[in-house]
Write an enzyme that holds these catalytic residues in place. Sequence first.
Site, mmCIF file in Angstrom:
data_model
loop_
_atom_site.group_PDB
_atom_site.id
_atom_site.type_symbol
_atom_site.label_atom_id
_atom_site.label_comp_id
_atom_site.label_asym_id
_atom_site.label_seq_id
_atom_site.Cartn_x
_atom_site.Cartn_y
_atom_site.Cartn_z
ATOM 1 N N ASP A 49 -11.003 2.236 3.837
ATOM 2 C CA ASP A 49 -11.314 0.801 3.819
ATOM 3 C C ASP A 49 -12.825 0.562 3.761
ATOM 4 O O ASP A 49 -13.276 -0.540 3.454
ATOM 5 C CB ASP A 49 -10.794 0.134 5.104
ATOM 6 C CG ASP A 49 -9.514 -0.653 4.895
ATOM 7 O OD1 ASP A 49 -9.220 -1.017 3.744
ATOM 8 O OD2 ASP A 49 -8.818 -0.895 5.898
ATOM 9 N N GLN B 6 -4.677 -1.901 9.438
ATOM 10 C CA GLN B 6 -4.618 -3.246 8.871
ATOM 11 C C GLN B 6 -5.176 -4.264 9.869
ATOM 12 O O GLN B 6 -4.811 -4.246 11.043
ATOM 13 C CB GLN B 6 -3.162 -3.571 8.499
ATOM 14 C CG GLN B 6 -2.985 -4.819 7.666
ATOM 15 C CD GLN B 6 -3.582 -4.731 6.271
ATOM 16 O OE1 GLN B 6 -3.663 -3.655 5.682
ATOM 17 N NE2 GLN B 6 -4.018 -5.858 5.738
ATOM 18 N N LYS C 109 0.841 -1.210 0.000
ATOM 19 C CA LYS C 109 0.000 0.000 0.000
ATOM 20 C C LYS C 109 0.870 1.251 0.000
ATOM 21 O O LYS C 109 0.615 2.208 -0.723
ATOM 22 C CB LYS C 109 -0.956 -0.037 1.194
ATOM 23 C CG LYS C 109 -2.030 -1.123 1.045
ATOM 24 C CD LYS C 109 -2.829 -1.414 2.317
ATOM 25 C CE LYS C 109 -3.754 -2.612 2.075
ATOM 26 N NZ LYS C 109 -4.571 -2.982 3.234
#
Length: 294
Positions: free
Chosen positions: A120, A97, A53
């Site tokens: 997200d 994450q 990322k």
Amino acid sequence: MSLRLINGRDVAAQVTEALNDRLQVLRAQGINPGLAVVVVGDDPASHVYVRMKGKACDRMGMLSRTHILPSSTSEDDLLSLIDSLNADAEIHGILCQLPLPSHIDERKVIERIDPYKDVDAFHPYNVGRMLIGDPLFLPATPAGIQRLLVSYEVETRGKHVVVLGRSNIVGKPIASILMQKGEGADATVTVAHSRSTDLEGLCRRADILIAAVGIPLFVKADMVKEGAVVIDVGTNRVDDPASDKGYRLVGDVDFDNVKGKVAAISPSPGGVGPMTIAMLMENTVKAAEMSLGH
Ligand code: GUN
């Protein structure tokens, strides 16, 4: 029947290319999108994803800040970091994450992220907006699957999609996205999972089978209909002493076993994975645009 390969790398490159114009417009207004990625603990797969990322941001000239925290980090400290990122004008997108260490309440952390920075799309606000068909952000992996289907002109309208797996990250959101009204959706969706009766029979009725169960090579030829389209979302590490790393990645679908029977397949690795990163970049650019009141 000839087999079509649904290649995520090509479509991801197109998505990224299209973002460059939007980046120019933003930069002309003095804005460079910034993404903060937080990882807690030392789950090796998480660290690989987080690095990917950050590198994607670097390639596009976007600001990337990666916060690597030890697994002993307290929930309060993590929540304080989220608060500071919420308040940071240089940061337009924040993601934490998953999974988090067991002493940290995942839901509390996700709910602390400003929904307008929640690239997200895991915050209940964004999950709700997705479900009612008015999304702010869509979660990256399911959005990437939909973009792949549209890009390869796989008709979803009126088709029977069977989603194998019911996770919050893939199974539930892709079902929600494909059942909406409109292009790239309008599907009849069945969500099948470990407790489903006659799982194999359900899968065999799929025009489009989306495998997201996290079990290596789970889907075999006797679970797919002749001429079906298969999307493999699995990335499972299996031991492989012959490889330098000691493991290799395999999908949820036994590619060699099903390839003679299906019309098209998005393999793993090489299919959905690159799309996840591209859609995250798209969400981050969108977040920056929204910060300007676009
Ligand atoms: N863990 C597995 N997939 C994802 C993802 O898309 N986002 C985050 N934050 N964690 C994950």
